[in-house]
Scaffold this motif. Structure first.
Motif: not given
Length: 266
Positions: A4-10, A30-39
């Motif tokens: 999670t240190d690699q992506w959760l903050r983003e 920018p190969n890392l796709v991060v998402k903020n979903l409702p849950d």
């Protein structure tokens, strides 16, 4: 599994329902796709082919929706039913009300299932919807055509059927949703956004459905909003089909058979 240190903050920086491509370590793209979903928060690196998921402990409802929504507003105290024991109430200005409904391609018959009432002081038609009471001003110069009373959600359902296992037929205004409810089979739950914004609580509703048929007004606002809503739904993996009424029209301007034809044409 990515730490999670690699992506959760983003991911936490994103609004709910959004995704972004970010850099992963020393990679040049920018190969890392991060998402903020409702849950949950998710991540997937298209170079490393690794990902991660963090389930949210709670989901806080977004209370910043439309300024027309105000939980402190109560229905007018002088509101009286349109019908008394099935008979038209003589206290209702029927000529004015029928002319108004006709101008919106609506009729009194469409409203009977929603305990319709009229307030003379506010000049508003009141309807008891499954999740709240709504009020439509009959004044042409009103700055707030629609009001919702004691509402905890941004949307208005025109059917009390359970959403699970059914598709949402989504319109901008309540009249369009009511007209859809009179035409569509019970495999649909007509729902009005009460505008052109899809707020977080609506997205959570869509997540519990079998999919969405999006039918906004065929004007500049509707044509601009539809792709944004469709994108948000696709990010949540909610199937979405977009249909439009005639050019310059609202869904409520269409005849009843149009609603059936547009969903049966899939």
């Amino acid at each position: 599994m990515l730490h999670t240190d690699q992506w959760l903050r983003e991911a936490k920086r994103l609004p709910i329902g959004r995704s972004a491509r970010v850099y992963h370590g020393a990679e040049h793209r920018p190969n890392l796709v991060v998402k903020n979903l409702p849950d949950r928060y998710t991540a997937y690196c298209h170079r490393c082919h690794e990902g991660g998921v963090v389930i949210k402990d709670y989901v806080r409802a977004d209370s910043t929706y439309s300024t027309v929504q105000d939980n402190s507003i109560t229905p007018p105290h002088d509101a009286v039913p349109l019908f008394l024991h099935g008979v038209p109430n003589p206290k209702i200005p029927w000529q004015k009300l029928v002319a108004f409904l006709h101008s919106k391609s609506m009729s009194v018959d469409y409203l009977k299932g929603y305990n319709p009432k009229y307030s003379a002081s506010a000049e508003r038609l009141l309807l008891d919807m499954p999740d709240q009471t709504v009020g439509r001003s009959l004044r042409s110069a009103s700055t707030a055509k629609w009001l919702t009373y004691r509402s905890a959600v941004s949307y208005v359902r025109a059917s009390a059927l359970a959403v699970e296992g059914r598709r949402l037929f989504v319109t901008e205004d309540c009249f369009s949703a009511i007209k859809a409810a009179h035409s569509l089979p019970p495999t649909f739950v007509p729902t009005a956004l009460m505008g052109t914004e899809a707020y977080n609580d609506f997205l959570r509703l869509a997540l519990s459905s079998a999919g969405v048929v999006l039918c906004l007004d065929n004007d500049n606002a509707g044509l601009s909003a539809a792709p944004k809503i469709q994108r948000a739904l696709r990010l949540l993996d909610v199937p979405c089909k977009t249909v439009y009424p005639s050019a310059g029209a609202d869904p409520k301007n269409e005849p009843l058979e149009w609603f059936r034809n547009v969903v049966e044409s899939e």
